[in-house]
Design a protein around this motif. Structure first.
Motif, short mmCIF file in Angstrom:
data_model
loop_
_atom_site.label_atom_id
_atom_site.label_comp_id
_atom_site.label_asym_id
_atom_site.label_seq_id
_atom_site.Cartn_x
_atom_site.Cartn_y
_atom_site.Cartn_z
N ASN A 198 0.83 -1.21 0.00
CA ASN A 198 0.00 0.00 0.00
C ASN A 198 0.86 1.26 0.00
O ASN A 198 0.55 2.23 -0.69
N ILE A 199 1.94 1.24 0.77
CA ILE A 199 2.83 2.40 0.83
C ILE A 199 3.46 2.65 -0.54
O ILE A 199 3.50 3.79 -1.02
N ARG A 200 3.92 1.59 -1.18
CA ARG A 200 4.55 1.75 -2.49
C ARG A 200 3.58 2.31 -3.53
O ARG A 200 3.97 3.01 -4.45
N MET A 201 2.28 1.99 -3.35
CA MET A 201 1.26 2.45 -4.30
C MET A 201 0.60 3.75 -3.87
O MET A 201 -0.33 4.23 -4.54
N ASP A 202 1.03 4.31 -2.75
CA ASP A 202 0.37 5.51 -2.21
C ASP A 202 -1.12 5.28 -2.00
O ASP A 202 -1.94 6.19 -2.20
N ASP A 203 -1.48 4.07 -1.61
CA ASP A 203 -2.89 3.69 -1.47
C ASP A 203 -3.30 3.87 -0.01
O ASP A 203 -3.25 2.94 0.80
N MET A 204 -3.74 5.08 0.32
CA MET A 204 -4.07 5.39 1.71
C MET A 204 -5.30 4.63 2.19
O MET A 204 -5.39 4.24 3.36
N THR A 205 -6.26 4.42 1.32
CA THR A 205 -7.49 3.72 1.73
C THR A 205 -7.19 2.35 2.28
O THR A 205 -7.61 1.98 3.39
#
Length: 510
Positions: free
Chosen positions: A304-311
């Motif tokens: 998630n961090i690598r994808m900037d996926d905050m949700t």
């Protein structure tokens, strides 16, 4: 198929009528009764389309029969056979609801014409009933979709009594099914028919996009097992690759909007978990408190961090927070190793100062309680969210660029992958920022824009429906018309004539 009841006390006469009926091309079931009383027994238990009856019979004659039959089945088409000497009886029967009469001896050509007339009436009545049902179903789906997206209780109050929303109280689960191509545009009807037969459950369906279908469950079942079996069955039956997102069970219709939003979030996991086909709430190892649980959850958070996926980062953090036991229940070395890797991912992904990274990693190795670890991770997530928000203008520009592409190319095949490539983002992150910025998923935004363009073409041009279908990015006319009904609450033809405009929709709601 037609069901025809032949009533005559003469077996030879019944045999002759059956012979004439069997010469016709329609598929039919032919029932026989030797008198009016026996015919009434059949009519009380079987739906019949056409009744052909003689006048003079024992126990109950034809005149009395048609009167009783009309009360039992008001839409029943009735033909009475009469001789020249029974003409007054025939006229009396006509006043009792008989559709037509045929003189004896029966002339095959006259009989054929009479049947043609009745079959045409029945066909038209069935078509009208089907159109009415389609319109009603489309209107219900139209408002269900609005409720799922908006979660507006005022909407329920306005439409209560105007459409049947009682069945929403019976909904017990939602599944979001997504294909890797535009499968549902070409095969939705076949898919629904085969899935309904396979599941043997009470289901309903709402099409969301050319590649998405919402399956509504009305019965209580083990949804995880059902979804897993369903994914295997779909891949085996249709040769396509499908994803299935499973929501939490529904106990009250007020939960539906939240369950739907959860499904849309869950299905986005397909970008990160390439081999997974079924996505469940809290989709991690079920043995919380184990090292496997820690490993899987932290691995997902790092992705998630690598994808900037905050949700999904917040979602997996919540799972981590709720599932962790005491530090003493894990291997101290392995636990600190996992969390130090997570901390490194935060700092390296955002190119932060190396000294700050070393300080944070040192804190991990000094912590003695779960709460200390959780607090540190939560702070790092908050910092990351703030930095992303500060760069939000860039995200807005990328979304604006994608929207401009949709506006110019809506008649073409557009996918999340194509749009994300256009703005140089990963599909998962692009999908995340697009929904955050617009409030819609990419698929729903494209579908809605296409429908708005279809409305304009219907209002402002004389283009044929088939032309509008192609112009707005659809290849299947029947699918386009069904989608239009569910989006607008009426058919394209009705919309063109002024039916269910935006103002009229508000009238329905007022």
């Amino acid at each position: 198929m037609l069901t025809i009841l032949v009533v005559d006390d003469e077996k030879l006469e019944r045999k002759g009528i059956r012979f004439l009926l069997n010469r016709r091309s329609e598929e039919m079931e032919i029932l026989e009764a030797a008198n009016g009383k026996a015919a009434c027994e059949i009519l009380q238990h079987r739906a019949v389309d056409i009744m052909l009856t003689d006048i003079k019979m024992p126990f109950m004659d034809g005149i009395e029969l048609v009167s009783v039959a009309h009360k039992l089945q008001p839409n029943l088409e009735m033909v009475i056979f009469s001789g020249y000497g029974e003409f007054e009886y025939a006229k009396k029967a006509m006043a009792s609801g008989v559709s037509n009469y045929v003189l004896k001896p029966v002339d095959p050509a006259e009989f054929e014409n009479t049947l043609n007339f009745l079959v045409e009436r029945i066909t038209e009545r069935r078509n009208e009933a089907q159109r009415s049902q389609w319109n009603q179903d489309s209107l219900e789906n139209y408002f269900l979709f609005r409720y799922l997206c908006q979660g507006n209780d005022d909407l329920l109050n306005k439409i209560s009594g105007k459409i049947n929303i009682d069945r929403w109280n019976q909904i017990r689960g939602l599944l979001l099914i997504e294909s890797e191509d535009n499968f549902f545009e070409e095969s939705e009807e076949v898919f629904i028919q085969k899935l309904t037969e396979y599941s043997k459950q009470k289901l309903s369906f709402l099409n969301l996009a050319q590649n998405q279908e919402l399956c509504v469950l009305f019965g209580v079942c083990e949804q995880k097992v059902f979804a897993t079996d369903l994914a295997e069955w779909m891949n085996h039956t249709f040769g396509n690759r499908f994803y299935v997102a499973v929501g939490q069970p529904v106990t009250d219709r007020s939960e539906l909007p939240d369950r739907f939003q959860m499904l849309e979030s869950l299905i986005e996991n397909k970008f990160y978990q390439k081999e997974t086909r079924v996505f469940l709430p809290d989709h991690v190892a079920e043995d919380t408190g184990s090292e496997q649980f820690l490993d899987e959850t932290i691995s997902r958070m790092m992705e998630n961090i690598r994808m900037d996926d905050m949700t999904h980062l917040w979602e997996h953090f919540r799972i981590l927070k709720n599932g962790m036991g005491e530090m003493s229940s894990y291997s101290q070395i392995y636990t600190r190793f996992l969390f130090s890797n997570l901390v490194k991912e935060f700092f390296t992904h955002q190119h932060q100062d190396r000294k700050k990274l070393e300080t944070a990693v040192q804190k991990v190795y000094e912590m003695q309680s779960v709460q200390e670890v959780i607090s540190l991770v939560e702070t790092l997530i908050q910092n990351m969210e703030e930095r992303l928000a500060a760069n939000n203008d860039g995200a807005r520009n990328e979304v604006a660029q994608a929207k401009s592409y949709i506006y110019e190319h809506y008649s073409e095949d557009i996918s999340v992958e194509k749009l994300s490539e256009l703005v140089y983002l990963s599909p998962g992150y692009f999908s995340y920022i697009f929904k955050k910025e617009t409030g819609d998923t990419v698929s729903r935004f494209i579908r809605n824009y296409r429908m708005e363009q279809a409305k304009k073409l219907l209002s402002d041009t004389s283009m044929k429906i088939v032309q509008i279908c192609k112009e707005t990015g659809f290849s299947n006319v029947s699918y386009f018309c069904k989608n239009f009904r569910e989006y607008c609450g009426c058919s394209p033809e009705q919309y063109r004539k002024g039916g269910m405009t935006d103002a009229q929709t508000e009238t329905v709601l007022s």
